[in-house]
Structure formats: structure tokens, C-alpha cells
Motif scaffolding. Sequence first.
Motif, PDB file in Angstrom:
ATOM      1  N   VAL A   5       0.751  -1.247   0.029  1.00 46.56           N
ATOM      2  CA  VAL A   5      -0.099  -0.376  -0.411  1.00 46.56           C
ATOM      3  C   VAL A   5       1.300   1.025   0.048  1.00 46.56           C
ATOM      4  O   VAL A   5       1.876   1.209   0.541  1.00 46.56           O
ATOM      5  CB  VAL A   5      -0.745   0.208   1.214  1.00 46.56           C
ATOM      6  N   SER A   6       0.580   2.435  -0.403  1.00 47.71           N
ATOM      7  CA  SER A   6       0.967   3.200  -0.978  1.00 47.71           C
ATOM      8  C   SER A   6       1.043   4.654   0.132  1.00 47.71           C
ATOM      9  O   SER A   6       0.491   5.065  -0.273  1.00 47.71           O
ATOM     10  CB  SER A   6       1.307   4.025  -1.923  1.00 47.71           C
ATOM     11  N   LEU A   7       1.333   4.123   1.737  1.00 48.61           N
ATOM     12  CA  LEU A   7       0.947   4.978   2.746  1.00 48.61           C
ATOM     13  C   LEU A   7       2.573   4.831   2.899  1.00 48.61           C
ATOM     14  O   LEU A   7       2.794   3.911   3.313  1.00 48.61           O
ATOM     15  CB  LEU A   7       0.088   4.035   3.430  1.00 48.61           C
ATOM     16  N   PRO A   8       3.020   6.398   3.712  1.00 53.32           N
ATOM     17  CA  PRO A   8       3.833   6.084   4.810  1.00 53.32           C
ATOM     18  C   PRO A   8       3.863   5.020   5.269  1.00 53.32           C
ATOM     19  O   PRO A   8       2.505   4.928   6.310  1.00 53.32           O
ATOM     20  CB  PRO A   8       3.548   7.490   5.510  1.00 53.32           C
ATOM     21  N   SER A   9       5.128   5.183   5.342  1.00 55.06           N
ATOM     22  CA  SER A   9       6.371   3.945   7.077  1.00 55.06           C
ATOM     23  C   SER A   9       4.963   4.202   8.474  1.00 55.06           C
ATOM     24  O   SER A   9       4.359   3.715   8.977  1.00 55.06           O
ATOM     25  CB  SER A   9       7.423   3.649   7.248  1.00 55.06           C
ATOM     26  N   TYR A  10       4.855   5.414   9.051  1.00 52.81           N
ATOM     27  CA  TYR A  10       3.932   6.133  10.059  1.00 52.81           C
ATOM     28  C   TYR A  10       2.051   5.185  10.112  1.00 52.81           C
ATOM     29  O   TYR A  10       1.933   4.539  11.038  1.00 52.81           O
ATOM     30  CB  TYR A  10       4.273   7.403  10.814  1.00 52.81           C
ATOM     31  N   TRP A  11       2.196   5.418   8.903  1.00 51.89           N
ATOM     32  CA  TRP A  11       0.360   5.220   8.861  1.00 51.89           C
ATOM     33  C   TRP A  11       0.093   3.373   8.952  1.00 51.89           C
ATOM     34  O   TRP A  11      -0.385   3.311   9.436  1.00 51.89           O
ATOM     35  CB  TRP A  11      -0.152   5.852   7.593  1.00 51.89           C
ATOM     36  N   VAL A  12       1.350   3.077   8.192  1.00 55.66           N
ATOM     37  CA  VAL A  12       0.904   1.625   8.004  1.00 55.66           C
ATOM     38  C   VAL A  12       1.417   0.695   9.636  1.00 55.66           C
ATOM     39  O   VAL A  12       0.134   0.016  10.039  1.00 55.66           O
ATOM     40  CB  VAL A  12       2.643   0.904   7.108  1.00 55.66           C
ATOM     41  N   LEU A  13       2.209   1.345  10.645  1.00 51.39           N
ATOM     42  CA  LEU A  13       2.832   1.421  11.924  1.00 51.39           C
ATOM     43  C   LEU A  13       1.214   1.432  12.703  1.00 51.39           C
ATOM     44  O   LEU A  13       1.078   0.696  13.469  1.00 51.39           O
ATOM     45  CB  LEU A  13       3.541   1.837  12.119  1.00 51.39           C
ATOM     46  N   PHE A  14       0.969   3.273  12.514  1.00 53.21           N
ATOM     47  CA  PHE A  14      -0.421   2.850  12.920  1.00 53.21           C
ATOM     48  C   PHE A  14      -1.492   2.319  13.168  1.00 53.21           C
ATOM     49  O   PHE A  14      -2.343   1.378  14.195  1.00 53.21           O
ATOM     50  CB  PHE A  14      -0.779   4.342  12.285  1.00 53.21           C
ATOM     51  N   LEU A  15      -1.769   1.727  11.359  1.00 53.53           N
ATOM     52  CA  LEU A  15      -2.916   0.413  11.333  1.00 53.53           C
ATOM     53  C   LEU A  15      -2.931  -0.598  12.208  1.00 53.53           C
ATOM     54  O   LEU A  15      -3.499  -1.437  12.228  1.00 53.53           O
ATOM     55  CB  LEU A  15      -3.008   0.575   9.801  1.00 53.53           C
ATOM     56  N   ARG A  16      -1.971  -1.360  11.926  1.00 53.51           N
ATOM     57  CA  ARG A  16      -1.285  -2.538  12.493  1.00 53.51           C
ATOM     58  C   ARG A  16      -0.901  -2.467  13.891  1.00 53.51           C
ATOM     59  O   ARG A  16      -2.004  -3.598  14.414  1.00 53.51           O
ATOM     60  CB  ARG A  16       0.717  -2.985  11.920  1.00 53.51           C
ATOM     61  N   ILE A  17      -0.789  -1.443  14.860  1.00 51.43           N
ATOM     62  CA  ILE A  17      -1.166  -1.202  15.839  1.00 51.43           C
ATOM     63  C   ILE A  17      -3.042  -1.321  16.678  1.00 51.43           C
ATOM     64  O   ILE A  17      -2.933  -1.866  17.322  1.00 51.43           O
ATOM     65  CB  ILE A  17      -0.340  -0.273  16.682  1.00 51.43           C
ATOM     66  N   LEU A  18      -3.662  -0.409  15.538  1.00 52.56           N
ATOM     67  CA  LEU A  18      -5.006  -0.506  16.129  1.00 52.56           C
ATOM     68  C   LEU A  18      -5.470  -1.476  15.589  1.00 52.56           C
ATOM     69  O   LEU A  18      -6.513  -2.155  16.198  1.00 52.56           O
ATOM     70  CB  LEU A  18      -5.300   0.555  14.702  1.00 52.56           C
ATOM     71  N   ALA A  19      -5.110  -2.864  14.206  1.00 48.41           N
ATOM     72  CA  ALA A  19      -5.261  -3.797  14.212  1.00 48.41           C
ATOM     73  C   ALA A  19      -4.810  -5.069  15.087  1.00 48.41           C
ATOM     74  O   ALA A  19      -6.119  -5.487  15.594  1.00 48.41           O
ATOM     75  CB  ALA A  19      -4.679  -3.521  12.912  1.00 48.41           C
ATOM     76  N   ALA A  20      -3.745  -4.521  15.776  1.00 48.84           N
ATOM     77  CA  ALA A  20      -3.511  -5.189  17.140  1.00 48.84           C
ATOM     78  C   ALA A  20      -4.462  -5.345  18.532  1.00 48.84           C
ATOM     79  O   ALA A  20      -4.983  -5.744  19.036  1.00 48.84           O
ATOM     80  CB  ALA A  20      -2.163  -4.887  17.444  1.00 48.84           C
ATOM     81  N   THR A  21      -4.782  -3.957  18.316  1.00 46.95           N
ATOM     82  CA  THR A  21      -5.097  -3.618  20.320  1.00 46.95           C
ATOM     83  C   THR A  21      -6.959  -3.791  19.633  1.00 46.95           C
ATOM     84  O   THR A  21      -7.603  -3.908  20.369  1.00 46.95           O
ATOM     85  CB  THR A  21      -5.157  -1.929  19.717  1.00 46.95           C
TER      86      THR A  21
END
Length: 93
Positions: A5-21
Motif C-alpha cells: 500500500v502506498s502509505l507512509p510507514s508511520y500510517w502502516v505502523l499505526f494501522l497495524r497497532i490499531l488492528a492489534a489492539t
Amino acid sequence: MLSNVSLPSYWVLFLRILAATLGGYIVAALFSVAALGLPLDIMMSLRIGMMGSFIIWAGVATWSFITPSLIRLWGAIGLAACGLLLVVSYGIH
């Protein structure tokens, strides 16, 4: 495919943290409520729901950082949540 996905790396990390929590919490909470519909003693259903919810939440949190595709991650969380919501609303018996 859409794995990168062409998102910045901090958005990818934020979405992964949101999915995890949040995603892990939603799936685990729905599993613990769905376990109450099992044709067992109420105390055994509560134990299965509690123990299973911890395992499911840890599994979703781990899998959210292992899988390379955000679309597959959120799709699986949504599919699991919809399936468990269906079981909760209609019951097993």
C-alpha cells in the motif's frame, strides 16, 4: 496485488497497532460472548470464553505484525468479527 500500500510507514505502523489492539479486542470480546451459547454448564462456558479470548487476542496481535498485507489483515479481522457477531446474535442452540 495490493500488498504494498502506498502509505507512509508511520500510517502502516499505526494501522497495524490499531488492528492489534482494537481489532484483537473486538474479536476476543465477541468470542467470549459467543462462548456463552455453548451447550455446556455456564461456568465452563465462561472459562472457555475467558481463556479463549486471551489466546485469540494474543494471536490477532501477533498476526497483525507478521502478515505483509494490511488489506488481508483487516479483511480477516472483519470476517472473524462478522462471523462471531452472527453466532452471538443467533446463538448456537
